[in-house]
Design a protein around this motif. Structure first.
Motif, PDB file in Angstrom:
ATOM      1  N   ASP A  10       0.943  50.878  84.762  1.00  0.00           N
ATOM      2  CA  ASP A  10       0.065  50.377  85.819  1.00  0.00           C
ATOM      3  C   ASP A  10       0.228  48.984  86.126  1.00  0.00           C
ATOM      4  OD1 ASP A  10      -2.304  49.824  87.344  1.00  0.00           O
ATOM      5  OD2 ASP A  10      -2.699  51.863  87.310  1.00  0.00           O
ATOM      6  N   LYS A  11       0.818  48.606  87.266  1.00  0.00           N
ATOM      7  CA  LYS A  11       0.941  47.182  87.804  1.00  0.00           C
ATOM      8  C   LYS A  11      -0.324  46.470  87.954  1.00  0.00           C
ATOM      9  CE  LYS A  11       5.686  47.936  89.677  1.00  0.00           C
ATOM     10  NZ  LYS A  11       6.678  47.777  90.909  1.00  0.00           N
ATOM     11  N   LEU A  12      -1.133  47.044  88.447  1.00  0.00           N
ATOM     12  CA  LEU A  12      -2.491  46.504  88.841  1.00  0.00           C
ATOM     13  C   LEU A  12      -3.244  46.201  87.442  1.00  0.00           C
ATOM     14  CD1 LEU A  12      -4.688  45.291  90.532  1.00  0.00           C
ATOM     15  CD2 LEU A  12      -5.779  47.664  90.880  1.00  0.00           C
ATOM     16  N   MET A  13      -3.240  47.175  86.551  1.00  0.00           N
ATOM     17  CA  MET A  13      -3.805  46.954  85.145  1.00  0.00           C
ATOM     18  C   MET A  13      -2.881  45.903  84.376  1.00  0.00           C
ATOM     19  SD  MET A  13      -5.962  47.759  83.116  1.00  0.00           S
ATOM     20  CE  MET A  13      -6.794  49.124  83.578  1.00  0.00           C
ATOM     21  N   ALA A  14      -1.710  46.031  84.436  1.00  0.00           N
ATOM     22  CA  ALA A  14      -1.042  44.784  83.878  1.00  0.00           C
ATOM     23  C   ALA A  14      -1.315  43.395  84.164  1.00  0.00           C
ATOM     24  CB  ALA A  14       0.582  45.259  83.919  1.00  0.00           C
ATOM     25  N   ARG A  15      -1.365  43.381  85.554  1.00  0.00           N
ATOM     26  CA  ARG A  15      -1.864  41.736  86.020  1.00  0.00           C
ATOM     27  C   ARG A  15      -3.184  41.645  85.606  1.00  0.00           C
ATOM     28  NH1 ARG A  15       1.146  43.616  90.889  1.00  0.00           N
ATOM     29  NH2 ARG A  15      -1.051  44.323  91.836  1.00  0.00           N
ATOM     30  N   THR A  16      -4.108  42.582  85.566  1.00  0.00           N
ATOM     31  CA  THR A  16      -5.471  42.255  84.833  1.00  0.00           C
ATOM     32  C   THR A  16      -5.226  41.985  83.440  1.00  0.00           C
ATOM     33  OG1 THR A  16      -6.330  43.773  86.545  1.00  0.00           O
ATOM     34  CG2 THR A  16      -7.784  43.146  84.594  1.00  0.00           C
ATOM     35  N   ILE A  17      -4.778  42.513  82.752  1.00  0.00           N
ATOM     36  CA  ILE A  17      -4.815  42.495  81.215  1.00  0.00           C
ATOM     37  C   ILE A  17      -4.067  40.842  81.227  1.00  0.00           C
ATOM     38  CG2 ILE A  17      -3.539  43.081  78.965  1.00  0.00           C
ATOM     39  CD1 ILE A  17      -3.735  46.073  79.964  1.00  0.00           C
ATOM     40  N   GLN A  18      -2.754  40.774  81.721  1.00  0.00           N
ATOM     41  CA  GLN A  18      -2.280  39.222  81.881  1.00  0.00           C
ATOM     42  C   GLN A  18      -3.208  38.172  82.281  1.00  0.00           C
ATOM     43  OE1 GLN A  18       0.799  39.927  84.759  1.00  0.00           O
ATOM     44  NE2 GLN A  18       2.282  40.805  83.311  1.00  0.00           N
ATOM     45  N   HIS A  19      -4.069  38.460  83.082  1.00  0.00           N
ATOM     46  CA  HIS A  19      -5.029  37.395  83.319  1.00  0.00           C
ATOM     47  C   HIS A  19      -5.951  37.211  82.265  1.00  0.00           C
ATOM     48  CE1 HIS A  19      -7.851  34.941  85.931  1.00  0.00           C
ATOM     49  NE2 HIS A  19      -8.770  35.911  85.235  1.00  0.00           N
ATOM     50  N   TYR A  20      -6.400  38.132  81.803  1.00  0.00           N
ATOM     51  CA  TYR A  20      -7.502  38.167  80.674  1.00  0.00           C
ATOM     52  C   TYR A  20      -6.650  37.401  79.247  1.00  0.00           C
ATOM     53  CZ  TYR A  20     -10.660  40.903  83.179  1.00  0.00           C
ATOM     54  OH  TYR A  20     -11.700  41.634  84.356  1.00  0.00           O
ATOM     55  N   CYS A  21      -5.563  37.864  78.821  1.00  0.00           N
ATOM     56  CA  CYS A  21      -4.962  37.339  78.034  1.00  0.00           C
ATOM     57  C   CYS A  21      -4.669  35.882  78.056  1.00  0.00           C
ATOM     58  CB  CYS A  21      -3.520  37.844  78.081  1.00  0.00           C
ATOM     59  SG  CYS A  21      -3.066  38.638  76.406  1.00  0.00           S
ATOM     60  N   ARG A  22      -4.203  35.293  79.202  1.00  0.00           N
ATOM     61  CA  ARG A  22      -4.022  33.855  79.446  1.00  0.00           C
ATOM     62  C   ARG A  22      -5.424  33.378  79.433  1.00  0.00           C
ATOM     63  NH1 ARG A  22      -0.277  35.894  83.628  1.00  0.00           N
ATOM     64  NH2 ARG A  22       1.653  35.588  82.757  1.00  0.00           N
ATOM     65  N   GLU A  23      -6.625  33.648  79.950  1.00  0.00           N
ATOM     66  CA  GLU A  23      -7.781  33.299  79.530  1.00  0.00           C
ATOM     67  C   GLU A  23      -8.120  32.980  78.389  1.00  0.00           C
ATOM     68  OE1 GLU A  23     -12.431  34.005  81.082  1.00  0.00           O
ATOM     69  OE2 GLU A  23     -10.697  35.177  82.039  1.00  0.00           O
ATOM     70  N   ALA A  24      -7.978  34.108  77.674  1.00  0.00           N
ATOM     71  CA  ALA A  24      -8.568  34.139  76.062  1.00  0.00           C
ATOM     72  C   ALA A  24      -7.827  33.355  75.204  1.00  0.00           C
ATOM     73  CB  ALA A  24      -8.375  35.627  75.535  1.00  0.00           C
ATOM     74  N   PHE A  25      -6.560  33.260  75.341  1.00  0.00           N
ATOM     75  CA  PHE A  25      -5.644  32.213  74.338  1.00  0.00           C
ATOM     76  C   PHE A  25      -5.108  30.949  74.919  1.00  0.00           C
ATOM     77  CE2 PHE A  25      -4.148  36.560  73.097  1.00  0.00           C
ATOM     78  CZ  PHE A  25      -4.599  36.440  71.605  1.00  0.00           C
ATOM     79  N   GLY A  26      -5.438  30.662  76.121  1.00  0.00           N
ATOM     80  CA  GLY A  26      -5.202  29.521  76.677  1.00  0.00           C
ATOM     81  C   GLY A  26      -3.735  28.991  76.579  1.00  0.00           C
ATOM     82  N   LYS A  27      -3.570  27.667  76.032  1.00  0.00           N
ATOM     83  CA  LYS A  27      -2.335  27.241  75.784  1.00  0.00           C
ATOM     84  C   LYS A  27      -1.643  27.786  74.275  1.00  0.00           C
ATOM     85  CE  LYS A  27      -3.135  22.621  77.984  1.00  0.00           C
ATOM     86  NZ  LYS A  27      -3.273  21.358  77.808  1.00  0.00           N
ATOM     87  N   ASN A  28      -2.371  28.399  73.684  1.00  0.00           N
ATOM     88  CA  ASN A  28      -2.044  29.209  72.485  1.00  0.00           C
ATOM     89  C   ASN A  28      -1.040  30.278  72.947  1.00  0.00           C
ATOM     90  OD1 ASN A  28      -3.109  27.202  70.459  1.00  0.00           O
ATOM     91  ND2 ASN A  28      -4.967  28.435  70.623  1.00  0.00           N
ATOM     92  N   LEU A  29      -1.223  30.843  73.854  1.00  0.00           N
ATOM     93  CA  LEU A  29      -0.253  31.789  74.375  1.00  0.00           C
ATOM     94  C   LEU A  29       1.078  31.468  74.621  1.00  0.00           C
ATOM     95  CD1 LEU A  29      -0.153  34.898  74.838  1.00  0.00           C
ATOM     96  CD2 LEU A  29      -0.866  34.445  77.080  1.00  0.00           C
TER      97      LEU A  29
END
Length: 235
Positions: A10-29
């Motif tokens: 699901d493209k919309l869900m994928a974008r949401t998860i990507q956003h949360y992932c980058r927020e959670a890990f920051g530069k460590n991702l």
């Protein structure tokens, strides 16, 4: 540093998860590869080491659990993200870290990531307590205590003799290394530290000199002052 793979069709869900992932890990991702089909995801995970898998179960009629049948699955953490709550028990049977049911809130997703961070930190701490790290060819190599036969002083260096027969030289004194070892190790001589689990017998030489037989055939010096101590430890 975290290398992640997201498998979500699901493209919309994928974008949401990507956003949360980058927020959670920051530069460590350092990487976040996203796939909407099973086959390319399987290929990528086989070929490239990762730290975290974010996995939807229902992928265009295919099961995401196919990924969790890979031998590599134990080398990374998996968080399942699925609307099929009935799959939760099966997911945990596969050894996943968490099951996030759709729809989910930002807070629920961040909680799952925090769980992964905590598990990763505990694993790293356990590794540090049971291993020695050394720099080799510009990389860090971890040597487990259980793989060490004995250690030998060499000036300001220490030579690690492994059970496999391999030797590694580290730029640290014997005293420095000894401070990191656990109770499985004993300083038999000012120049040697032995792995007690590998001791086969104490050898008596001429002139009241002693040695310790380790593994198959390694003989290491044992000082007279440490003879009685080692004998008592071995029972």
């Amino acid at each position: 540093m975290v290398r992640a793979v997201l498998v979500e069709d699901d493209k919309l869900m994928a974008r949401t998860i990507q956003h949360y992932c980058r927020e959670a890990f920051g530069k460590n991702l350092v990487s976040l590869k996203t796939f909407d089909e099973l086959t390319p995801a399987l290929y990528s995970i086989r070929e490239n080491p990762i730290d975290l898998l974010l996995l939807d179960i229902n992928l265009k009629g295919q099961s995401g659990y196919e990924i969790l049948k890979l031998p590599e699955k134990d080398s990374f953490y998996t968080i399942v993200i699925s609307s099929d709550k009935q799959n939760a028990v099966t997911a945990f049977d596969f050894g996943v870290l968490d099951f996030v049911a759709k729809p989910f809130t930002r807070e629920r997703f961040i909680a799952a990531i925090d769980r992964m961070k905590s598990a990763s930190a505990s694993k790293a701490d356990s590794t540090r307590k049971n291993s020695i790290s050394l720099k080799k060819d510009g990389m860090i190599e971890v040597i487990r205590f259980q793989d060490i036969l004995y250690l030998e002083a060499s000036g300001n260096f220490t030579e690690i003799h492994l059970k496999s027969g391999r030797k590694e030289l580290i730029r640290r004194t014997m005293e420095s290394v000894l401070s990191e070892l656990n109770s499985d190790f004993f300083r038999s001589h000012r120049s040697f530290i032995i792995n007690l689990s590998e001791v086969k017998k104490i050898l008596h030489g001429k002139g009241n000199h002693f040695k310790v037989l380790l593994g198959e055939s390694a003989e290491v010096a044992l000082s007279r002052s440490n003879y009685n101590t080692l004998k008592e430890m071995l029972g």
